[in-house]
Design a protein around this motif. Structure first.
Motif, mmCIF file in Angstrom:
data_model
loop_
_atom_site.group_PDB
_atom_site.id
_atom_site.type_symbol
_atom_site.label_atom_id
_atom_site.label_comp_id
_atom_site.label_asym_id
_atom_site.label_seq_id
_atom_site.Cartn_x
_atom_site.Cartn_y
_atom_site.Cartn_z
ATOM 1 N N LEU A 143 46.762 40.731 30.723
ATOM 2 C CA LEU A 143 46.496 41.352 29.433
ATOM 3 C C LEU A 143 45.291 42.281 29.495
ATOM 4 C CD1 LEU A 143 47.359 41.564 26.514
ATOM 5 C CD2 LEU A 143 45.978 39.559 25.988
ATOM 6 N N ALA A 144 44.262 41.900 30.263
ATOM 7 C CA ALA A 144 43.101 42.774 30.415
ATOM 8 C C ALA A 144 43.474 44.056 31.151
ATOM 9 C CB ALA A 144 41.987 42.040 31.162
ATOM 10 N N PHE A 145 44.339 43.932 32.147
ATOM 11 C CA PHE A 145 44.802 45.131 32.861
ATOM 12 C C PHE A 145 45.602 46.037 31.935
ATOM 13 C CE2 PHE A 145 48.015 47.292 35.441
ATOM 14 C CZ PHE A 145 47.198 47.990 36.326
ATOM 15 N N TYR A 146 46.428 45.424 31.075
ATOM 16 C CA TYR A 146 47.201 46.218 30.115
ATOM 17 C C TYR A 146 46.285 46.968 29.154
ATOM 18 C CZ TYR A 146 49.926 47.114 25.914
ATOM 19 O OH TYR A 146 50.475 47.713 24.818
ATOM 20 N N LEU A 147 45.255 46.288 28.644
ATOM 21 C CA LEU A 147 44.324 46.943 27.731
ATOM 22 C C LEU A 147 43.537 48.043 28.441
ATOM 23 C CD1 LEU A 147 42.895 43.964 25.640
ATOM 24 C CD2 LEU A 147 44.542 45.695 24.939
ATOM 25 N N THR A 148 43.199 47.839 29.704
ATOM 26 C CA THR A 148 42.485 48.873 30.451
ATOM 27 C C THR A 148 43.338 50.117 30.594
ATOM 28 O OG1 THR A 148 41.285 47.159 31.665
ATOM 29 C CG2 THR A 148 41.280 49.365 32.592
ATOM 30 N N VAL A 149 44.622 49.930 30.889
ATOM 31 C CA VAL A 149 45.529 51.073 30.992
ATOM 32 C C VAL A 149 45.660 51.781 29.638
ATOM 33 C CG1 VAL A 149 47.899 51.763 31.492
ATOM 34 C CG2 VAL A 149 46.772 50.091 32.939
ATOM 35 N N CYS A 150 45.754 51.001 28.555
ATOM 36 C CA CYS A 150 45.858 51.597 27.217
ATOM 37 C C CYS A 150 44.602 52.390 26.867
ATOM 38 C CB CYS A 150 46.112 50.513 26.172
ATOM 39 S SG CYS A 150 47.752 49.756 26.267
ATOM 40 N N MET A 151 43.439 51.851 27.217
ATOM 41 C CA MET A 151 42.195 52.574 26.960
ATOM 42 C C MET A 151 42.128 53.855 27.787
ATOM 43 S SD MET A 151 39.454 49.422 26.775
ATOM 44 C CE MET A 151 38.067 50.540 26.553
ATOM 45 N N GLY A 152 42.614 53.795 29.025
ATOM 46 C CA GLY A 152 42.647 55.007 29.842
ATOM 47 C C GLY A 152 43.566 56.064 29.268
ATOM 48 N N MET A 153 44.741 55.646 28.794
ATOM 49 C CA MET A 153 45.667 56.601 28.181
ATOM 50 C C MET A 153 45.105 57.148 26.874
ATOM 51 S SD MET A 153 49.369 54.829 28.939
ATOM 52 C CE MET A 153 50.234 56.311 28.412
ATOM 53 N N THR A 154 44.380 56.325 26.133
ATOM 54 C CA THR A 154 43.746 56.814 24.905
ATOM 55 C C THR A 154 42.664 57.844 25.214
ATOM 56 O OG1 THR A 154 44.155 54.657 23.885
ATOM 57 C CG2 THR A 154 42.581 56.107 22.793
ATOM 58 N N SER A 155 41.914 57.616 26.285
ATOM 59 C CA SER A 155 40.894 58.593 26.687
ATOM 60 C C SER A 155 41.535 59.920 27.076
ATOM 61 C CB SER A 155 40.070 58.038 27.851
ATOM 62 O OG SER A 155 39.440 56.822 27.497
ATOM 63 N N ILE A 156 42.631 59.838 27.831
ATOM 64 C CA ILE A 156 43.340 61.077 28.200
ATOM 65 C C ILE A 156 43.896 61.759 26.962
ATOM 66 C CG2 ILE A 156 45.248 62.002 29.551
ATOM 67 C CD1 ILE A 156 44.876 59.725 31.503
ATOM 68 N N THR A 157 44.355 60.962 26.000
ATOM 69 C CA THR A 157 44.852 61.542 24.747
ATOM 70 C C THR A 157 43.759 62.319 24.024
ATOM 71 O OG1 THR A 157 46.444 59.745 24.509
ATOM 72 C CG2 THR A 157 45.920 60.993 22.530
ATOM 73 N N ILE A 158 42.554 61.777 24.000
ATOM 74 C CA ILE A 158 41.442 62.477 23.349
ATOM 75 C C ILE A 158 41.126 63.788 24.077
ATOM 76 C CG2 ILE A 158 38.994 62.319 22.733
ATOM 77 C CD1 ILE A 158 39.375 59.335 22.372
ATOM 78 N N PHE A 159 41.135 63.749 25.410
ATOM 79 C CA PHE A 159 40.889 64.970 26.175
ATOM 80 C C PHE A 159 41.951 66.032 25.879
ATOM 81 C CE2 PHE A 159 38.749 62.123 29.542
ATOM 82 C CZ PHE A 159 37.535 62.244 28.872
#
Length: 283
Positions: A143-159
């Motif tokens: 679950l922590a790995f899943y949240l890390t991936v989601c946070m990474g995709m959210t960061s790319i979305t902001i960029f």
């Protein structure tokens, strides 16, 4: 504990009963049955007992010829993931959907960046909650790995949103859309994404027309009234070209916005497909 598959983890507990002081001829151990006596077992709301076995082992060491006995009980417990599924995984799924809505939000609203940052902070809160629930171990929980991936995709979305907003608000002070970008957005992506540009001439045709009118009219400047009309015509053509520049950049931003939406949606669907442990819970 192996928490790499948290909250779908399965723990194997080994309980060994033996005597290091007395050998098997002095203390004899035996088992009555192959399973653990569960008469005093109290069910847990978080763990489910899947398997329980008891085995009698007879070992010989190099020091002596006498056997040493031990009774080993093996317990297999499975974590009940329903609570974590509804309190962590489902909210994370909705946050992922909200993250995709950043690309569908109109650029004129001014809330695209705010929505992306809010989703990123929400994922950070869930990460803190998981760090309190999971014991510290050498492996990263699922679950922590899943949240890390989601946070990474959210960061790319902001960029990507910042990039798209820069294109949308490029305005007439910038040059026209490059030819390769116009071909990519107008002729390829717009057809695939079912986005139609506004009817009208391209910027290069507009600039060429204005240049020809300015060249033809500049030769005939004898009358003052006609000179004023020439200046007015030049100003109108310049304003029209500036407006077309802004419209072209806005259309390019809209096409890229829709393209990134489908791109990130495909990525999330593929990642959820790989997240097969969620499906195993319902089997």
């Amino acid at each position: 504990m192996d928490v790499s598959r948290f909250p779908f983890d399965e723990q194997h507990c080994i309980l060994k009963f033996a005597s290091w002081t007395y050998h098997g001829f002095q203390v004899n151990l035996s088992v009555m049955t192959d399973s653990v006596d569960l008469s005093d077992f109290i069910p847990s709301s978080e763990w489910e007992l899947m398997e329980s076995k008891v085995q009698l082992n007879r070992l010989f060491y190099r020091c002596c010829d006498t056997p040493f006995l031990d009774v080993t009980a093996r317990l297999v417990i499975l974590r009940a993931p329903t609570f974590y599924f509804y309190t962590m995984i489902i909210p994370c799924l909705w946050l992922t959907i909200l993250n995709l809505l950043v690309f569908l939000l109109p650029a004129e609203s001014g809330d695209k960046i705010s929505l992306g940052v809010t989703v990123f902070l929400s994922f950070s809160v869930f990460m803190l909650v998981i760090s309190e629930k999971v014991p510290v171990a050498g492996t990263i929980p699922l679950l922590a790995f899943y949240l890390t991936v989601c946070m990474g995709m959210t960061s790319i979305t902001i960029f990507m949103t910042v990039f798209i907003l820069n294109l949308h608000h490029a305005g007439p002070h910038r040059k026209g859309v490059p030819r390769w970008l116009r071909i990519l957005t107008y002729n390829v992506l717009s057809l695939v994404l079912c986005l139609k540009p506004k009817k009208g001439t391209f910027l290069c045709q507009c600039a060429k027309k204005a240049y020809e009118q300015n060249g033809d009219n500049s030769a005939d400047d004898t009358e003052s009234n006609y000179d004023i009309s020439i200046v007015a015509g030049k100003q109108n053509d310049a304003d029209e070209c500036k407006q077309k520049i802004a419209e072209e950049w806005k259309f390019v931003a809209a096409v890229l916005d829709r393209f990134f939406f489908w791109l990130f949606l495909s990525g999330n669907v593929l990642y959820w497909t790989e997240f097969s442990e969620i499906q195993n819970m319902w089997k």
